[in-house]
Design a protein around this motif. Structure first.
Motif, PDB file in Angstrom:
ATOM      1  N   LEU A   9       0.777  -1.167  -0.004  1.00 46.85           N
ATOM      2  CA  LEU A   9      -0.042   0.071   0.034  1.00 46.85           C
ATOM      3  C   LEU A   9       0.963   1.269   0.028  1.00 46.85           C
ATOM      4  CD1 LEU A   9      -2.599   1.367   0.342  1.00 46.85           C
ATOM      5  CD2 LEU A   9      -2.540   1.207   2.814  1.00 46.85           C
ATOM      6  N   VAL A  10       0.658   2.268  -1.053  1.00 47.50           N
ATOM      7  CA  VAL A  10       1.636   3.327  -1.307  1.00 47.50           C
ATOM      8  C   VAL A  10       0.493   4.659  -1.281  1.00 47.50           C
ATOM      9  CG1 VAL A  10       3.322   4.351  -2.311  1.00 47.50           C
ATOM     10  CG2 VAL A  10       3.211   1.688  -2.085  1.00 47.50           C
ATOM     11  N   GLN A  11       1.091   5.585  -0.949  1.00 50.33           N
ATOM     12  CA  GLN A  11       0.318   6.821  -1.329  1.00 50.33           C
ATOM     13  C   GLN A  11       0.578   7.429  -2.549  1.00 50.33           C
ATOM     14  OE1 GLN A  11       0.945   9.664   1.927  1.00 50.33           O
ATOM     15  NE2 GLN A  11      -0.777   9.273   3.056  1.00 50.33           N
ATOM     16  N   LEU A  84       3.653   7.315  -8.152  1.00 59.18           N
ATOM     17  CA  LEU A  84       2.520   6.400  -8.634  1.00 59.18           C
ATOM     18  C   LEU A  84       1.171   7.169  -8.252  1.00 59.18           C
ATOM     19  CD1 LEU A  84       3.895   3.301  -6.247  1.00 59.18           C
ATOM     20  CD2 LEU A  84       2.989   3.270  -8.621  1.00 59.18           C
ATOM     21  N   LYS A  85       0.302   6.491  -9.269  1.00 64.69           N
ATOM     22  CA  LYS A  85      -1.038   7.239  -9.319  1.00 64.69           C
ATOM     23  C   LYS A  85      -2.243   5.785  -8.905  1.00 64.69           C
ATOM     24  CE  LYS A  85       0.250   9.555 -13.366  1.00 64.69           C
ATOM     25  NZ  LYS A  85      -0.106  10.004 -14.973  1.00 64.69           N
ATOM     26  N   PHE A  86      -3.278   6.451  -8.258  1.00 65.38           N
ATOM     27  CA  PHE A  86      -4.329   5.623  -8.087  1.00 65.38           C
ATOM     28  C   PHE A  86      -4.405   4.542  -9.114  1.00 65.38           C
ATOM     29  CE2 PHE A  86      -7.992   4.235  -5.998  1.00 65.38           C
ATOM     30  CZ  PHE A  86      -8.943   3.977  -6.778  1.00 65.38           C
ATOM     31  N   GLU A  87      -4.416   4.976 -10.400  1.00 70.27           N
ATOM     32  CA  GLU A  87      -4.973   4.116 -11.522  1.00 70.27           C
ATOM     33  C   GLU A  87      -3.531   3.075 -11.735  1.00 70.27           C
ATOM     34  OE1 GLU A  87      -5.070   7.493 -11.333  1.00 70.27           O
ATOM     35  OE2 GLU A  87      -4.176   8.392 -13.407  1.00 70.27           O
ATOM     36  N   ASP A  88      -2.726   3.094 -10.878  1.00 70.60           N
ATOM     37  CA  ASP A  88      -1.706   2.080 -10.847  1.00 70.60           C
ATOM     38  C   ASP A  88      -2.028   0.580  -9.986  1.00 70.60           C
ATOM     39  OD1 ASP A  88       0.856   4.611 -10.857  1.00 70.60           O
ATOM     40  OD2 ASP A  88       0.021   3.284 -12.809  1.00 70.60           O
ATOM     41  N   THR A 120       1.666  -9.617  -7.626  1.00 69.19           N
ATOM     42  CA  THR A 120       1.744  -9.127  -6.246  1.00 69.19           C
ATOM     43  C   THR A 120       0.892  -7.965  -6.357  1.00 69.19           C
ATOM     44  OG1 THR A 120       3.300  -8.247  -4.713  1.00 69.19           O
ATOM     45  CG2 THR A 120       3.932  -7.785  -6.903  1.00 69.19           C
ATOM     46  N   GLN A 121       0.096  -7.718  -5.354  1.00 71.03           N
ATOM     47  CA  GLN A 121      -0.729  -6.496  -5.274  1.00 71.03           C
ATOM     48  C   GLN A 121      -0.062  -5.178  -5.090  1.00 71.03           C
ATOM     49  OE1 GLN A 121      -4.353  -6.727  -5.740  1.00 71.03           O
ATOM     50  NE2 GLN A 121      -4.076  -4.431  -5.696  1.00 71.03           N
ATOM     51  N   LEU A 122      -0.541  -4.187  -5.917  1.00 71.24           N
ATOM     52  CA  LEU A 122      -0.100  -2.840  -5.572  1.00 71.24           C
ATOM     53  C   LEU A 122      -1.184  -2.076  -5.350  1.00 71.24           C
ATOM     54  CD1 LEU A 122       1.692  -0.169  -5.200  1.00 71.24           C
ATOM     55  CD2 LEU A 122       1.471  -0.094  -7.942  1.00 71.24           C
ATOM     56  N   THR A 123      -1.366  -1.270  -4.144  1.00 71.48           N
ATOM     57  CA  THR A 123      -2.607  -0.418  -3.868  1.00 71.48           C
ATOM     58  C   THR A 123      -2.156   1.017  -3.745  1.00 71.48           C
ATOM     59  OG1 THR A 123      -3.930  -2.424  -2.897  1.00 71.48           O
ATOM     60  CG2 THR A 123      -4.482  -0.053  -2.362  1.00 71.48           C
ATOM     61  N   VAL A 124      -2.498   2.095  -4.538  1.00 74.04           N
ATOM     62  CA  VAL A 124      -2.072   3.297  -4.392  1.00 74.04           C
ATOM     63  C   VAL A 124      -3.568   3.967  -3.877  1.00 74.04           C
ATOM     64  CG1 VAL A 124      -1.288   5.311  -5.419  1.00 74.04           C
ATOM     65  CG2 VAL A 124      -0.729   2.863  -6.290  1.00 74.04           C
ATOM     66  N   SER A 125      -3.269   4.613  -2.787  1.00 74.17           N
ATOM     67  CA  SER A 125      -4.254   5.545  -2.123  1.00 74.17           C
ATOM     68  C   SER A 125      -4.233   6.949  -2.527  1.00 74.17           C
ATOM     69  CB  SER A 125      -4.010   5.321  -0.561  1.00 74.17           C
ATOM     70  OG  SER A 125      -2.964   5.972   0.124  1.00 74.17           O
ATOM     71  N   SER A 126      -5.424   7.466  -2.793  1.00 74.85           N
ATOM     72  CA  SER A 126      -5.373   8.632  -3.382  1.00 74.85           C
ATOM     73  C   SER A 126      -5.485   9.651  -2.227  1.00 74.85           C
ATOM     74  CB  SER A 126      -6.681   8.959  -4.305  1.00 74.85           C
ATOM     75  OG  SER A 126      -7.952   8.545  -3.658  1.00 74.85           O
TER      76      SER A 126
END
Length: 126
Positions: A9-11, A84-88, A120-126
């Motif tokens: 999880l990344v901002q 990184l962007k939310f859409e990533d 592997t899961q990447l989640t980008v928080s907006s």
């Protein structure tokens, strides 16, 4: 087989590096690529790196933000992701080409690759 790891999880605006560990004896003579799949969407090409010359190729959506690389001695590939962007947000898969002779226009085609791992899961928080 290839196994991707390093997601999390990344901002938005942050960075993360994914790794891809390969087994077997053909990694050094195959192109390596990253694909991603977001919920409800088809798997899409992200980047590839040629086995000959380490030449990278990127999807338009990540060019300038992502950097693909490989270390054949370690049988490992990497995807450095910046800005990184939310859409990533997606599950990221690494894979290697079926043959050593994929033409340039085919590098983004999923059917040119095999040995898909779990991703592997990447989640980008907006």
């Amino acid at each position: 087989q290839l196994q991707a790891c390093g997601g999390g999880l990344v901002q938005a605006g942050g960075s993360l590096r994914l790794s891809c560990a390969a087994s077997g004896r053909t990694f050094s003579s195959r192109d390596m690529a990253w694909f991603r799949q977001a919920p409800g969407k088809e798997r899409e090409f992200v980047a590839a790196v040629r086995w000959r010359g380490n030449v990278p190729v990127y999807a338009d959506s990540v060019r300038g933000r992502f950097t693909i690389s490989r270390d054949n001695a370690k049988k490992t590939g990497y995807l450095q992701m910046n800005s990184l962007k939310f859409e990533d947000t997606a599950v990221y898969f690494c894979t290697k080409s079926r043959t050593s002779s994929v033409i340039w226009s085919e590098l983004g085609r999923a059917y040119q690759y095999d040995a898909w791992g779990q991703g592997t899961q990447l989640t980008v928080s907006s």
